[in-house]
Scaffold this motif. Structure first.
Motif, PDB file in Angstrom:
ATOM      1  N   LEU A 187       0.827  -1.209   0.000  1.00  0.00           N
ATOM      2  CA  LEU A 187       0.000   0.000   0.000  1.00  0.00           C
ATOM      3  C   LEU A 187       0.859   1.255   0.000  1.00  0.00           C
ATOM      4  N   ASN A 245       1.422   4.779   1.385  1.00  0.00           N
ATOM      5  CA  ASN A 245       1.111   5.207   2.744  1.00  0.00           C
ATOM      6  C   ASN A 245       0.545   6.625   2.801  1.00  0.00           C
ATOM      7  N   TYR A 246      -0.624   6.823   2.164  1.00  0.00           N
ATOM      8  CA  TYR A 246      -1.349   8.082   2.298  1.00  0.00           C
ATOM      9  C   TYR A 246      -2.321   7.965   3.465  1.00  0.00           C
ATOM     10  N   LYS A 247      -3.001   9.089   3.779  1.00  0.00           N
ATOM     11  CA  LYS A 247      -4.007   9.030   4.845  1.00  0.00           C
ATOM     12  C   LYS A 247      -5.047   7.975   4.530  1.00  0.00           C
ATOM     13  N   LYS A 252      -4.999   4.866   2.440  1.00  0.00           N
ATOM     14  CA  LYS A 252      -3.968   4.073   1.775  1.00  0.00           C
ATOM     15  C   LYS A 252      -4.457   3.550   0.426  1.00  0.00           C
ATOM     16  N   GLU A 253      -3.540   3.558  -0.548  1.00  0.00           N
ATOM     17  CA  GLU A 253      -3.879   3.139  -1.902  1.00  0.00           C
ATOM     18  C   GLU A 253      -3.080   1.900  -2.287  1.00  0.00           C
ATOM     19  N   ASP A 255       8.426   1.923   4.151  1.00  0.00           N
ATOM     20  CA  ASP A 255       8.251   2.598   5.433  1.00  0.00           C
ATOM     21  C   ASP A 255       9.127   1.974   6.514  1.00  0.00           C
ATOM     22  N   GLU A 263       1.760  -6.591   5.770  1.00  0.00           N
ATOM     23  CA  GLU A 263       1.475  -5.325   5.098  1.00  0.00           C
ATOM     24  C   GLU A 263       2.777  -4.576   4.870  1.00  0.00           C
ATOM     25  N   LEU A 303       4.071  -0.943   3.678  1.00  0.00           N
ATOM     26  CA  LEU A 303       3.692   0.447   3.407  1.00  0.00           C
ATOM     27  C   LEU A 303       4.828   1.138   2.670  1.00  0.00           C
ATOM     28  N   ASN A 353       6.244   4.711   1.295  1.00  0.00           N
ATOM     29  CA  ASN A 353       6.166   6.160   1.424  1.00  0.00           C
ATOM     30  C   ASN A 353       6.676   6.822   0.143  1.00  0.00           C
ATOM     31  N   SER A 374       1.795  11.294   5.113  1.00  0.00           N
ATOM     32  CA  SER A 374       0.483  10.764   4.749  1.00  0.00           C
ATOM     33  C   SER A 374      -0.285  11.660   3.777  1.00  0.00           C
ATOM     34  N   LYS A 376      -1.176  13.176   0.313  1.00  0.00           N
ATOM     35  CA  LYS A 376      -0.970  12.793  -1.090  1.00  0.00           C
ATOM     36  C   LYS A 376      -0.613  14.005  -1.931  1.00  0.00           C
TER      37      LYS A 376
END
Length: 719
Positions: A428, A430-432, A434-435, A485, A504, A506, A508, A585, A587
């Motif tokens: 994913l 790592n935005y607020k 997550k995408e 991350d 998971e 993450l 960044n 976080s 984007k």
């Protein structure tokens, strides 16, 4: 008559006393010569008499305990150890206390062993084995759960007299045995009244193991022969056997390591002593490294950490080098029977670690300098001695030795089956919110052997695969403009049933999307084709973009940075603002710049104009803003007054003079950049145009004074 009676009684007691002394002397001779089979019954009698009637020496009880332990009469041995500790809590030295506790565990008296370990720890607080058992000695669930994955079967060729240390040899197995009578010149081994060890060979014929046959020639002597080890190329061997008679103490035969190689005809040459075998110490149980340039062996020589340790010696420049203690595996106990598998793991036996009792078999990954020994678990390991494990090329099966059942060594086959472990990895951004990172390569790394599988996420940023039991893994994702991350590691050592694991990852982004909107201040309509400069003071990078028909520019900028953004368009005053990209976080960052139509009398402040203290010298960082002003002036053909202002501190004359010199410094720089000299006027106002209350005599903060220290431009004429 009465006199004769007393004389008879005295003679009887004198005879009994003399007999006891003779028995004690003979028992001591057997004990000193390691003839425990003969010493044990004598010391049993002497010990029982001491415990019942306090006749004789307390030492008899200790020697009875030791002798019985050496011939695997553990219940009787432990009875004597326990009796000694009741007489004196300090009766046992550190090594003897370890033997007692180990024997308790071999009889599966785990609670008692922990209780004794806690007592021993008060006497020997530096002993790691006592400390380990005191804390975790009955916490064996993980080890016991392994039983269902380790399938074990006794081999049909066992003699039931003592067979151990199998090794892959020629087309079958060679192993060490106590079952062969070497003839009257050899006799029996006084330690336990068994035959001296020799080497046998067996192979499978149509699925059946052949009757074992002795290995002759260089493999045979009149004393102990075996274990044996062969290098990966099959042209060098290591054999453990007794030192020759000239090199031994009377009654005690030490083990030594011997080496041999094949000649041009494929025949084994004469055995030669390993140069670092030591007189009056044992050296044996050798094995080769994968490349054959290192041997691991067992010894109780000087420099040993415990009772026996594993050492290694490297072959360099045609010679074996001084042995090194392999401290990563050694304990206060015994480490024995090393073996190197095809994936470069060292398998060995130890009774100085948390285990089920006696010698347990462990492995350590030699590919990873920081790896720790791992217990192979129940099934392979029991409360008895389990040792000398070998692994075939599949790495999931092989052979080993054990004295389970009746404390007689036998050869067993083993095969490991594993639970089904499914791994799901979510990758994913790592935005607020997550995408998923779709169609992304993911590296699944087997940490022990550094084997890497390259996998791919699907349209949902997910990948699914199977992983092996009993391994350590790392998941690594690499993508331009992104950074992982944190390190993602997991282990399957504690997974004892079919399991679905989820990890998971993450990612960044090292960039952030900057969305700049440029509008007219008067009516908020978008400005098309405005030049947008995004400047990063840290990297000195200046990116130029142009707005679309909706007044937007969208670009990637670095994270963890501060930016100055300037909008320029002919016919409009430049406008600028700053933004920060420190939040992982986020984007994107949005910024709106309103531009004012150029008109006479318009005043605008020039940001980031700096001078050295009390000087009119422009600092380097001021040149960026002035360069942009130069572009504006040339593009729009306007005439301006460039003014400099000070705060109220200092004399009015000094401030006026300083501001004039600073304004002139700016003008001189702009002229040097191509601005027509007639288009710009320098004017210093000193403290005459303060923008706040901070006049002489008024107490103000530094921030308030800073508001007055400024550089401005006023438009005087427009073309």
């Amino acid at each position: 008559m009465m006199k004769k009676f007393f004389l008879l009684i005295f003679t009887f007691f004198l005879t009994v006393q003399v007999n006891a002394q003779l028995k004690a002397k003979l028992a001591a001779k057997h004990f000193d010569n390691l003839a425990y089979f003969e010493a044990a019954p004598m010391y049993n009698e002497l010990a029982d008499k001491f415990l019942a009637k306090q006749k004789g020496k307390r030492e008899y009880v200790l020697r009875a305990a030791i002798s019985n332990g050496k011939i695997v009469e553990y219940r009787r041995s432990n009875k004597y150890y326990s009796s000694l500790l009741k007489l004196d809590v300090k009766a046992l030295n550190e090594s003897q206390y370890m033997d007692y506790i180990d024997q308790l565990r071999m009889l599966e008296a785990y609670e008692k062993s922990v209780e004794e370990a806690k007592k021993a720890l008060t006497l020997y607080p530096e002993n790691k084995y006592f400390r380990l058992l005191s804390a975790e000695g009955d916490d064996l669930n993980d080890i016991k759960k392994m039983a269902k994955f380790n399938q074990v079967e006794a081999m049909p060729f066992n003699s039931d007299l003592g067979d151990f240390a199998p090794i892959y040899f020629q087309d079958g197995l060679a192993f060490t045995t106590k079952s062969s009578d070497k003839g009257f010149l050899a006799g029996k081994y006084a330690w336990d009244n068994s035959y001296f060890t020799s080497m046998l060979y067996t192979e499978q014929e149509e699925g059946e193991w052949s009757k074992p046959k002795p290995l002759s020639g260089e493999f045979f002597s009149r004393k102990h022969d075996g274990p044996l080890a062969i290098n990966a190329d099959g042209n060098k061997l290591l054999l453990t056997r007794n030192l020759s008679g000239k090199e031994q103490k009377e009654g005690v035969r030490f083990l030594s390591l011997y080496v041999s190689g094949k000649d041009r005809n494929g025949k084994w040459g004469p055995l030669k002593p390993f140069p670092y075998s030591v007189k009056e110490s044992n050296t044996g149980h050798g094995c080769f490294s994968l490349d054959g340039n290192r041997i691991y062996f067992v010894s109780d020589r000087e420099g040993t950490l415990g009772k026996t340790d594993i050492f290694y010696s490297d072959y360099k420049m045609g010679e074996w080098q001084e042995p090194v203690n392999f401290e990563a595996v050694n304990t206060e106990g015994e480490e024995m029977f090393p073996f190197i598998s095809k994936d470069n793991k060292l398998y060995f036996a130890s009774n100085g670690r948390l285990g089920l009792g006696g010698l347990d078999i462990y492995s350590i990954d030699l590919n990873n300098e920081g790896s720790q020994p791992v217990n192979l678990g129940a099934g392979i390991n029991t409360a008895a001695d389990d040792f000398a494990l070998i692994v075939d090329e599949t790495l999931t099966k092989g052979y080993f030795s054990s004295n389970r059942k009746d404390f007689i060594d036998r050869v067993y086959s083993w095969e490991r089956t594993s639970p089904e472990i499914n791994l799901k990895v979510n990758v994913l951004v790592n935005y607020k919110v997550k995408e998923p990172m779709v169609d992304q390569e993911v590296l699944l790394i087997d940490v022990q052997v550094r084997d890497t599988s390259v996998l791919m996420t699907n349209d949902f940023g997910v990948l699914e695969t199977k992983v092996d039991f009993g391994k350590e893994y790392e998941i690594k994702v690499e993508k331009e403009l992104y950074e992982q991350d944190e390190k993602v590691e997991f282990s399957t050592f504690g997974v004892f049933k079919d399991t679905n694991l989820v990890q998971e990852v993450l990612m960044n982004p090292t960039f952030i999307i900057a969305r700049i909107h440029v509008i007219r201040e008067s009516d908020k309509k978008p400005i098309y084709n405005a030049a947008i400069s995004m400047y990063n003071p840290k990297t000195k990078k200046d990116t130029m973009l142009y707005t679309d028909e909706n007044g937007y520019v969208i670009g990637n900028v670095d994270r963890h940075s501060n930016y100055w953004v300037r909008a320029s368009k002919k016919g409009f005053l430049d406008n600028e603002a700053s933004f920060s990209t420190n939040n992982y976080s986020d984007k994107e960052v949005e910024l709106e710049l309103a531009m004012v139509k150029i008109k006479k009398g318009e005043v605008f402040k020039l940001e980031n104009i700096f001078y050295d203290l009390n000087k009119a010298t422009l600092r380097e960082e001021s040149r960026v803003a002035l360069d942009k002003l130069a572009v504006f002036l040339i593009a729009n053909g306007v005439k301006i007054e460039l003014s400099s202002h000070t705060d109220s501190r200092g004399s009015k004359t000094y401030n006026y003079d300083l501001s004039q010199r600073r304004a002139q410094a700016c003008v001189d720089y702009l002229v040097s950049k191509g601005v027509p000299k007639k288009s710009i006027i320098a004017k210093g106002y000193g403290e005459t145009r303060l923008v706040n209350r901070c006049r002489d005599g008024v107490k103000c903060s530094e921030e308030e004074h800073q508001e007055n220290r400024r550089t401005e431009a006023e438009i005087l004429e427009v073309e």
